[in-house]
Design a protein around this motif. Structure first.
Motif, short mmCIF file in Angstrom:
data_model
loop_
_atom_site.label_atom_id
_atom_site.label_comp_id
_atom_site.label_asym_id
_atom_site.label_seq_id
_atom_site.Cartn_x
_atom_site.Cartn_y
_atom_site.Cartn_z
N GLY A 132 -5.83 2.69 0.28
CA GLY A 132 -7.17 2.30 0.73
C GLY A 132 -7.10 2.08 2.23
O GLY A 132 -7.46 1.03 2.75
N CYS A 133 -6.62 3.13 2.94
CA CYS A 133 -6.30 2.99 4.37
C CYS A 133 -7.51 3.14 5.26
O CYS A 133 -7.41 3.00 6.48
CB CYS A 133 -5.25 4.03 4.76
SG CYS A 133 -5.87 5.74 4.64
N SER A 134 -8.66 3.49 4.69
CA SER A 134 -9.89 3.68 5.45
C SER A 134 -9.66 4.67 6.60
O SER A 134 -9.05 5.71 6.40
CB SER A 134 -10.42 2.33 5.93
OG SER A 134 -11.67 2.50 6.55
N MET A 230 7.31 -1.08 0.79
CA MET A 230 6.14 -1.95 0.91
C MET A 230 4.89 -1.22 0.48
O MET A 230 4.80 0.00 0.62
CB MET A 230 5.91 -2.34 2.37
CG MET A 230 6.91 -3.31 2.90
SD MET A 230 6.58 -3.53 4.64
CE MET A 230 8.26 -3.69 5.19
N ILE A 231 3.94 -2.03 0.02
CA ILE A 231 2.60 -1.50 -0.24
C ILE A 231 1.60 -2.42 0.45
O ILE A 231 1.67 -3.64 0.30
CB ILE A 231 2.30 -1.43 -1.75
CG1 ILE A 231 3.28 -0.48 -2.46
CG2 ILE A 231 0.85 -0.99 -1.99
CD1 ILE A 231 3.14 -0.44 -3.97
N PHE A 232 0.71 -1.82 1.21
CA PHE A 232 -0.43 -2.55 1.76
C PHE A 232 -1.64 -2.12 0.94
O PHE A 232 -1.98 -0.93 0.90
CB PHE A 232 -0.69 -2.18 3.22
CG PHE A 232 0.13 -2.96 4.19
CD1 PHE A 232 1.50 -2.81 4.24
CD2 PHE A 232 -0.47 -3.85 5.08
CE1 PHE A 232 2.27 -3.53 5.14
CE2 PHE A 232 0.28 -4.59 5.97
CZ PHE A 232 1.65 -4.42 6.01
N CYS A 233 -2.27 -3.05 0.26
CA CYS A 233 -3.53 -2.72 -0.41
C CYS A 233 -4.46 -3.89 -0.11
O CYS A 233 -4.50 -4.87 -0.86
CB CYS A 233 -3.34 -2.52 -1.90
SG CYS A 233 -4.91 -2.08 -2.68
N ARG A 234 -5.14 -3.78 1.01
CA ARG A 234 -5.89 -4.94 1.49
C ARG A 234 -7.39 -4.65 1.46
O ARG A 234 -7.84 -3.59 1.87
CB ARG A 234 -5.43 -5.29 2.91
CG ARG A 234 -3.90 -5.54 2.96
CD ARG A 234 -3.45 -6.07 4.30
NE ARG A 234 -3.89 -5.26 5.40
CZ ARG A 234 -3.96 -5.69 6.66
NH1 ARG A 234 -3.62 -6.93 6.95
NH2 ARG A 234 -4.36 -4.89 7.61
#
Ligand SMILES: C[S@@+](CC[C@H](N)C(=O)[O-])C[C@H]1O[C@@H](n2cnc3c(N)ncnc32)[C@H](O)[C@@H]1O
Length: 292
Positions: A132-134, A230-234
């Motif tokens: 969901g990196c936009s 790592m996972i970024f899901c912000r």
């Protein structure tokens, strides 16, 4: 006396409330269509938000009514109008180094820890998924943070895999051009180091862009790879119902390496969702580490 009048006024029957505006039934059709295709729980958005965006797309697509537009979206082969609709209703708000305390946790704890573990395993690859990196600010910030916090970063194979359901957002992200307003939060040393100045924009330098691989895709289709550091899901899970949040967190736990880190948005947490992680915090910067 005016005081007495106003005191007793509250016991008078209320004036008849105005009849609520008619809510188009088509909204429910679109809600369930969008929810089944993207997972986003549109009950959490106001009706007005969804209806405005639907009507705008409807007009652009040449449909006269919401029902006609619904038929167009659901019968068109190839699904290109559905994709345009998803692009139009998704919320793409983002920023470079959004949630600064979290980036401090990334730089002071998560990257050093993951690099150390990889070295122990005689590996020199670190991989991060920005889900969901936009329009790209998040994955580029992650790559810049890597260069600012890891010793001899060039000797590492850093892979930032960045995905979003919006093809439009992914196109913008790949271009890597940002206005001066969009780079406002970038510290001046980083601006000099990682951006080229265009005529009326800043562009992320080619060597940083090479570290980030973009792809359009639905997060529920799975992770781009396993054994991730790592996972970024912000700021995506807030739009999902609880069942879908659980599904996602299980997917993340499965895709992360033992001891890998998960970064969520400031209004999101794993409380009640999973026991596979422990919380790690540096000041206000929170991350979750997969328990080995
Ligand atoms: C509010 S933005 C957050 C961007 C960035 N992670 C941040 O925090 O700054 C949420 C993004 O999630 C994307 N998104 C929503 N549902 C998705 C799905 N099912 N699969 C992949 N991306 C999705 C939207 O298109 C949007 O770009």
């Amino acid at each position: 006396m005016s005081l007495a009048t106003s005191t007793f006024d509250q016991f008078l029957p209320a004036a008849a409330a105005p009849a609520p505006a008619q809510r188009p039934v088509e909204l429910d059709l679109f809600r369930s269509l969008l929810s089944s295709r993207s997972g986003i729980d549109f009950n959490r958005h106001g009706d007005a938000f969804l209806e405005n965006r639907l009507r705008r797309r409807m007009t652009e697509a040449g449909a006269r009514t919401l029902f006609e537009y619904y038929r167009m979206v659901t019968t068109q082969t190839g699904g290109s109008e559905l994709q345009k609709l998803i692009d139009a209703v998704a919320i793409h708000e983002t920023a470079f180094f959004r949630n600064a305390p979290q980036f401090r946790t990334l730089e002071s704890v998560a990257f050093p820890d993951r690099v150390r573990r990889r070295l122990v395993a005689a590996q020199r690859r670190v991989s991060v998924w920005s889900a969901g990196c936009s329009t790209g600010q998040e994955p580029y910030s992650i790559a810049m943070s890597f260069y600012d916090s890891v010793v001899l970063p060039d000797t590492w194979d850093l892979q930032v895999l960045a995905t979003d359901i919006s093809t439009h957002a992914i196109r913008t992200a790949r271009r890597g051009h940002y206005s001066s307003v969009q780079v406002e939060g970038v510290p001046s040393e980083r601006l000099k180091e990682y951006f080229d100045r265009g005529p009326d924009y800043y562009s992320v330098r080619q060597w940083v862009r090479r570290r980030v691989e973009f792809a359009a895709g639905n997060i529920f289709d799975g992770a781009p790879r396993r054994d991730l550091d790592m996972i970024f899901c912000r700021n995506l899970m807030i739009y999902l119902d609880e069942a879908r949040q659980r599904r996602l967190v299980a997917l993340f736990a499965d895709a992360l390496a033992a001891g890998g880190y998960l970064f969520l948005g400031h209004a999101e947490s794993l409380t009640g969702l999973s026991a596979a992680f422990r919380m790690v915090s540096v000041g206000q910067g929170i991350a979750y580490q997969k328990v080995a």
